[in-house]
Design a protein around this motif. Structure first.
Motif, PDB file in Angstrom:
ATOM      1  N   HIS A  76       0.845  -1.190   0.000  1.00  0.00           N
ATOM      2  CA  HIS A  76       0.000   0.000   0.000  1.00  0.00           C
ATOM      3  C   HIS A  76       0.879   1.239   0.000  1.00  0.00           C
ATOM      4  O   HIS A  76       1.948   1.267   0.629  1.00  0.00           O
ATOM      5  N   GLY A  77       0.433   2.259  -0.710  1.00  0.00           N
ATOM      6  CA  GLY A  77       1.214   3.489  -0.806  1.00  0.00           C
ATOM      7  C   GLY A  77       1.234   4.256   0.506  1.00  0.00           C
ATOM      8  O   GLY A  77       0.251   4.287   1.249  1.00  0.00           O
ATOM      9  N   ALA A  78       2.373   4.865   0.796  1.00  0.00           N
ATOM     10  CA  ALA A  78       2.524   5.705   1.990  1.00  0.00           C
ATOM     11  C   ALA A  78       3.510   6.805   1.653  1.00  0.00           C
ATOM     12  O   ALA A  78       4.232   6.733   0.651  1.00  0.00           O
ATOM     13  N   SER A  79       3.549   7.833   2.470  1.00  0.00           N
ATOM     14  CA  SER A  79       4.481   8.937   2.205  1.00  0.00           C
ATOM     15  C   SER A  79       5.895   8.523   2.587  1.00  0.00           C
ATOM     16  O   SER A  79       6.104   7.731   3.522  1.00  0.00           O
ATOM     17  N   ALA A  80       6.863   9.058   1.858  1.00  0.00           N
ATOM     18  CA  ALA A  80       8.262   8.767   2.153  1.00  0.00           C
ATOM     19  C   ALA A  80       8.625   9.249   3.557  1.00  0.00           C
ATOM     20  O   ALA A  80       9.405   8.603   4.270  1.00  0.00           O
ATOM     21  N   HIS A  81       8.043  10.374   3.962  1.00  0.00           N
ATOM     22  CA  HIS A  81       8.313  10.925   5.295  1.00  0.00           C
ATOM     23  C   HIS A  81       7.891   9.937   6.380  1.00  0.00           C
ATOM     24  O   HIS A  81       8.636   9.664   7.340  1.00  0.00           O
ATOM     25  N   ASP A  82       6.703   9.346   6.226  1.00  0.00           N
ATOM     26  CA  ASP A  82       6.216   8.382   7.214  1.00  0.00           C
ATOM     27  C   ASP A  82       7.068   7.118   7.226  1.00  0.00           C
ATOM     28  O   ASP A  82       7.370   6.560   8.293  1.00  0.00           O
ATOM     29  N   LEU A  83       7.467   6.648   6.041  1.00  0.00           N
ATOM     30  CA  LEU A  83       8.264   5.420   5.962  1.00  0.00           C
ATOM     31  C   LEU A  83       9.672   5.632   6.486  1.00  0.00           C
ATOM     32  O   LEU A  83      10.299   4.710   7.015  1.00  0.00           O
ATOM     33  N   SER A 123       1.501   9.383 -12.117  1.00  0.00           N
ATOM     34  CA  SER A 123       1.984  10.755 -11.935  1.00  0.00           C
ATOM     35  C   SER A 123       0.998  11.625 -11.162  1.00  0.00           C
ATOM     36  O   SER A 123       1.234  12.821 -10.990  1.00  0.00           O
ATOM     37  N   ALA A 124      -0.099  11.050 -10.710  1.00  0.00           N
ATOM     38  CA  ALA A 124      -1.110  11.838  -9.991  1.00  0.00           C
ATOM     39  C   ALA A 124      -0.578  12.272  -8.630  1.00  0.00           C
ATOM     40  O   ALA A 124       0.274  11.611  -8.025  1.00  0.00           O
ATOM     41  N   THR A 125      -1.088  13.405  -8.136  1.00  0.00           N
ATOM     42  CA  THR A 125      -0.676  13.913  -6.829  1.00  0.00           C
ATOM     43  C   THR A 125      -1.417  13.158  -5.721  1.00  0.00           C
ATOM     44  O   THR A 125      -2.430  12.501  -5.974  1.00  0.00           O
ATOM     45  N   PRO A 126      -0.946  13.232  -4.477  1.00  0.00           N
ATOM     46  CA  PRO A 126      -1.452  12.369  -3.403  1.00  0.00           C
ATOM     47  C   PRO A 126      -2.948  12.429  -3.143  1.00  0.00           C
ATOM     48  O   PRO A 126      -3.533  11.415  -2.753  1.00  0.00           O
ATOM     49  N   ASN A 127      -3.597  13.559  -3.337  1.00  0.00           N
ATOM     50  CA  ASN A 127      -5.017  13.670  -2.983  1.00  0.00           C
ATOM     51  C   ASN A 127      -5.968  13.405  -4.138  1.00  0.00           C
ATOM     52  O   ASN A 127      -7.171  13.621  -4.021  1.00  0.00           O
ATOM     53  N   THR A 128      -5.438  12.922  -5.261  1.00  0.00           N
ATOM     54  CA  THR A 128      -6.276  12.664  -6.434  1.00  0.00           C
ATOM     55  C   THR A 128      -7.168  11.444  -6.206  1.00  0.00           C
ATOM     56  O   THR A 128      -6.741  10.450  -5.615  1.00  0.00           O
ATOM     57  N   VAL A 129      -8.405  11.522  -6.709  1.00  0.00           N
ATOM     58  CA  VAL A 129      -9.354  10.412  -6.587  1.00  0.00           C
ATOM     59  C   VAL A 129      -9.557   9.791  -7.969  1.00  0.00           C
ATOM     60  O   VAL A 129      -9.727  10.505  -8.957  1.00  0.00           O
ATOM     61  N   ILE A 130      -9.550   8.461  -8.023  1.00  0.00           N
ATOM     62  CA  ILE A 130      -9.686   7.738  -9.282  1.00  0.00           C
ATOM     63  C   ILE A 130     -11.064   7.085  -9.348  1.00  0.00           C
ATOM     64  O   ILE A 130     -11.489   6.415  -8.392  1.00  0.00           O
ATOM     65  N   ILE A 167      -2.359   0.119  -9.174  1.00  0.00           N
ATOM     66  CA  ILE A 167      -1.500   1.314  -9.172  1.00  0.00           C
ATOM     67  C   ILE A 167      -1.988   2.312  -8.140  1.00  0.00           C
ATOM     68  O   ILE A 167      -1.194   2.904  -7.394  1.00  0.00           O
ATOM     69  N   ALA A 168      -3.299   2.505  -8.063  1.00  0.00           N
ATOM     70  CA  ALA A 168      -3.866   3.410  -7.062  1.00  0.00           C
ATOM     71  C   ALA A 168      -3.534   2.922  -5.652  1.00  0.00           C
ATOM     72  O   ALA A 168      -3.145   3.713  -4.772  1.00  0.00           O
ATOM     73  N   GLN A 169      -3.657   1.631  -5.435  1.00  0.00           N
ATOM     74  CA  GLN A 169      -3.346   1.055  -4.122  1.00  0.00           C
ATOM     75  C   GLN A 169      -1.878   1.261  -3.771  1.00  0.00           C
ATOM     76  O   GLN A 169      -1.540   1.670  -2.655  1.00  0.00           O
ATOM     77  N   TRP A 170      -0.993   0.979  -4.731  1.00  0.00           N
ATOM     78  CA  TRP A 170       0.448   1.083  -4.474  1.00  0.00           C
ATOM     79  C   TRP A 170       0.905   2.533  -4.317  1.00  0.00           C
ATOM     80  O   TRP A 170       1.969   2.788  -3.779  1.00  0.00           O
ATOM     81  N   LYS A 171       0.092   3.457  -4.823  1.00  0.00           N
ATOM     82  CA  LYS A 171       0.400   4.878  -4.639  1.00  0.00           C
ATOM     83  C   LYS A 171      -0.332   5.491  -3.451  1.00  0.00           C
ATOM     84  O   LYS A 171      -0.040   6.613  -3.039  1.00  0.00           O
TER      85      LYS A 171
END
Length: 510
Positions: A321-328, A451-458, A474-478
C-alpha cells in the motif's frame, strides 16, 4: 585637415593589422587543434548523439531532480524477499561478479556483474568496456516515421543477436582465448526465462563473448553511463510505463550519479511516448543508428518491463500500500511503499512541473475532473487505427458529466476532455497533475495515474469484458483513493456515474 586624415589613416592601419594578427592566430590554432586534438573534447560521429569525453567542470548528463518522495536506494542485504521494497525498490541483493572490477582496474580489461532479485526473479546487469556491433544484431533500423513502415511485422523489429554482438575484453593479454561470457547455468540462475516468451536481455548476454586485448578495438566510445533497453508493446502506455519504471530502477540500483543516456536495442518506429523517454533521461538513440561497432565505458542492461512489479502484480498477489516517504523514513513498514510516488514525481519533475508534496493549489480555480477518453488513432505499423471500445456510450457519459459540472454547486468544477491521443506527453502529465478527480473507462491511458498527486481520486468505469486490476493496483500502491463502477457489458448509466461523482466531490468538501 591633412593632420586629421593622417590620424584617421593610422587608426585604420592599426585596426587592419590587429585584425590580421587575430585571424592568423585563429586559423593557426584551428589547424593545430585539427591535427592534435586536446585530451578533453567532445566530438559528434553520428546523428545527435555525442561521443563524450568529459571536460573538467562540464556536465553532459542531466542531474537527478530533487523529489520529496525519494528514499535512499543504497543496497541493504536485509531487504526481505517479497517485501514492498523488494518488489518496488532495491531488492536486487544477490550480486555476482562475472568479470571482477578489481581485476579490470588492475589490467585495463572489462568488468561485468549482475544484481539478482529473488522477488522479481530477474537481474539488472552492468559492465564496463563493452562493445556493441550493430551489424551482428538482426532487426530493422528503428526510429522511422510510422507512416513510412506501415505493415512491418513485429518480428522484424525485435532483435536477434549473433555471437559477438556484444564483446568484452578479458584479463590475460593478447594470448587470451576467445570464449562465451556466461554459460546456460548462469543464464538460468540470473536471467531465467520465466513467463517471458522472448527474453531478449537473456539472449543479449548469451551473445556476449570475451576476447583478448588485440581483438578488442574501439573507434567510437560513449563515455557516459548508458542504459540498453529493449521494448515490447512499445506503443502501449501501460507497457511503456513498465519500461520507464524498469529503466528508472536500474539507474538507481546501479547508483548512477546522473540520469543515464539511452540506447534502444530494438527496431521499433517513433511513437509519441518517446517524448517522455527523452524527458526522463539524458539522450536517446537507436542501436542501428550507430555507423559501426561502438564501445560503452559503462553500460547497464535494463530488465524487460514484463519483469517489473507493475506487470507481475497482474498475476501475483503484491500486498503493498502506498505511503508517504516521510512516514516510511520515520516508521519503516515492509507492507508499504513510496516508490511509485517517487517515480511519479520523477516524471513530473522531468517535464519541469512542481513536485513539492505540500503544494496543493488545485482548488484555487476549481476542481478539475479529468475524463480520460479512448479515441481512434494509428498506434504502430500493425495497427488499423481503431481503438476497441470499453465504454460503448462514452460520448453520452461525457456529455452528462459536462452538464453536471455546469449546474450550481458549492465548488467550481472544470471538466477536462482528456483526448490524450491528440495531446503531447507533457500536456497529458500536466492534465493528470492538475486533476482532483480522474475518470475513465479501463484503458492504457489511465496508467498516467502513476503521476497523480497524493489527494487525487480515481473513478474507473469497468466493462465486464475487461476486468483486470491494472489501475486499482496502481492506485493502491500509490495510496490513492480508488472507486470503480462495474458494468454489465460496456454500457454505463450516466445517472450512476453522476451519483458517484457527487459522492466524491462531497468527500472533497463540495
Amino acid at each position: 585637415m591633412n593632420k586629421k586624415h593622417s590620424t584617421l589613416l593610422k587608426i585604420l592601419l592599426a585596426l587592419f593589422a590587429l585584425n590580421s594578427i587575430s585571424l592568423y592566430l585563429y586559423f593557426s590554432s584551428s589547424h593545430h587543434n585539427h591535427h592534435h586534438p586536446p585530451e578533453n573534447h567532445r566530438e559528434t560521429t553520428a546523428e545527435s548523439f555525442p561521443i563524450i569525453v568529459p571536460h573538467r567542470g562540464r556536465h553532459f548528463s542531466k542531474p537527478w531532480p530533487i523529489i520529496p518522495s525519494y528514499l535512499p536506494w543504497s543496497l541493504t542485504p536485509s531487504v526481505e524477499v517479497r517485501s514492498c521494497e523488494a518488489y518496488f525498490g532495491n531488492g536486487f541483493t544477490k550480486v555476482t561478479d562475472v568479470l571482477p572490477a578489481k581485476a579490470a582496474v588492475r589490467s585495463g580489461s572489462s568488468w561485468f556483474k549482475c544484481h539478482y532479485s529473488a522477488t522479481l526473479r530477474s537481474s539488472i546487469c552492468e559492465g564496463g568496456k563493452i562493445r556493441m556491433d550493430p551489424e551482428k544484431i538482426k532487426m530493422s533500423k528503428g526510429g522511422e516515421k510510422l507512416e513510412d513502415v506501415i505493415g512491418r511485422s513485429e518480428e522484424e523489429e525485435l532483435p536477434e543477436f549473433e555471437d559477438g554482438a556484444f564483446v568484452v575484453e578479458g584479463e590475460g593479454g593478447a594470448r587470451f582465448k576467445r570464449r562465451k561470457l556466461v554459460g546456460e547455468k548462469f543464464l538460468d540462475e540470473f536471467l531465467p526465462v520465466g513467463d517471458v516468451l522472448r527474453h531478449t536481455m537473456r539472449e543479449l548476454v548469451r551473445s556476449t563473448v570475451v576476447v583478448g586485448e588485440d581483438d578488442f578495438t574501439c573507434q567510437e566510445w560513449v563515455e557516459e553511463p548508458t542504459l540498453l533497453v529493449t521494448r515490447f508493446e512499445y506503443a502501449n502506455m501501460f507497457h511503456t510505463v513498465t519500461d520507464w519504471y524498469s529503466a528508472y530502477v536500474s539507474s538507481r540500483v546501479t547508483g548512477l550519479p546522473n540520469r543515464p543516456h539511452l540506447v534502444f536495442v530494438d527496431g521499433h518506429c517513433e511513437t509519441q511516448l518517446e517524448e517522455t523517454w527523452n524527458a526522463l533521461f539524458s539522450s536517446l538513440r537507436y542501436a542501428k543508428n550507430f555507423s559501426g561497432p561502438v564501445c560503452f565505458r559503462h553500460a547497464i542492461l535494463s530488465p524487460l518491463g514484463y519483469e517489473t512489479s507493475l506487470f507481475k502484480g497482474l498475476t501475483e498477489d503484491i500486498n503493498c500500500h502506498g505511503a508517504s516517504a516521510h512516514d516510511l523514513w520515520q516508521n519503516p513498514d515492509d507492507q508499504k511503499t513510496a516508490r511509485l510516488s517517487e517515480f511519479g514525481e520523477m516524471i513530473r519533475a522531468a517535464f519541469g512541473f512542481p513536485v513539492n508534496r505540500h503544494h496543493d493549489d488545485k482548488t484555487v480555480s476549481g476542481h478539475n475532473v479529468l475524463f480520460v477518453r479512448r479515441e481512434d488513432y494509428l498506434a504502430h505499423p500493425r495497427h488499423k487505427g481503431k481503438v476497441e471500445s470499453r465504454l460503448s456510450n462514452e460520448q453520452e457519459v461525457f456529455d452528462s458529466v459536462q452538464m453536471w459540472a455546469s449546474s450550481p454547486m458549492k465548488c467550481k468544477v472544470n471538466v477536462v476532455n482528456g483526448l490524450f491521443a491528440h495531446m503531447s506527453m507533457k500536456e497529458q502529465v500536466r492534465a493528470i497533475q492538475d486533476a482532483s478527480v480522474i475518470i475513465g473507462a479501463h484503458g492504457a491511458g489511465l496508467t498516467h495515474i502513476v503521476s497523480a498527486t497524493p489527494n487525487t481520486v480515481i473513478l474507473e468505469i469497468v466493462s465486464s469484458y475487461f476486468r483486470r486490476p491494472h489501475f486499482q493496483l496502481i492506485a493502491q500502491w500509490k495510496g490513492l483513493e480508488y472507486h470503480a463502477i462495474y458494468l454489465e457489458g460496456s454500457h454505463a448509466n450516466p445517472t450512476v456515474v453522476i451519483e458517484r461523482l457527487n459522492n466524491i466531490m462531497s468527500s472533497l468538501g463540495c
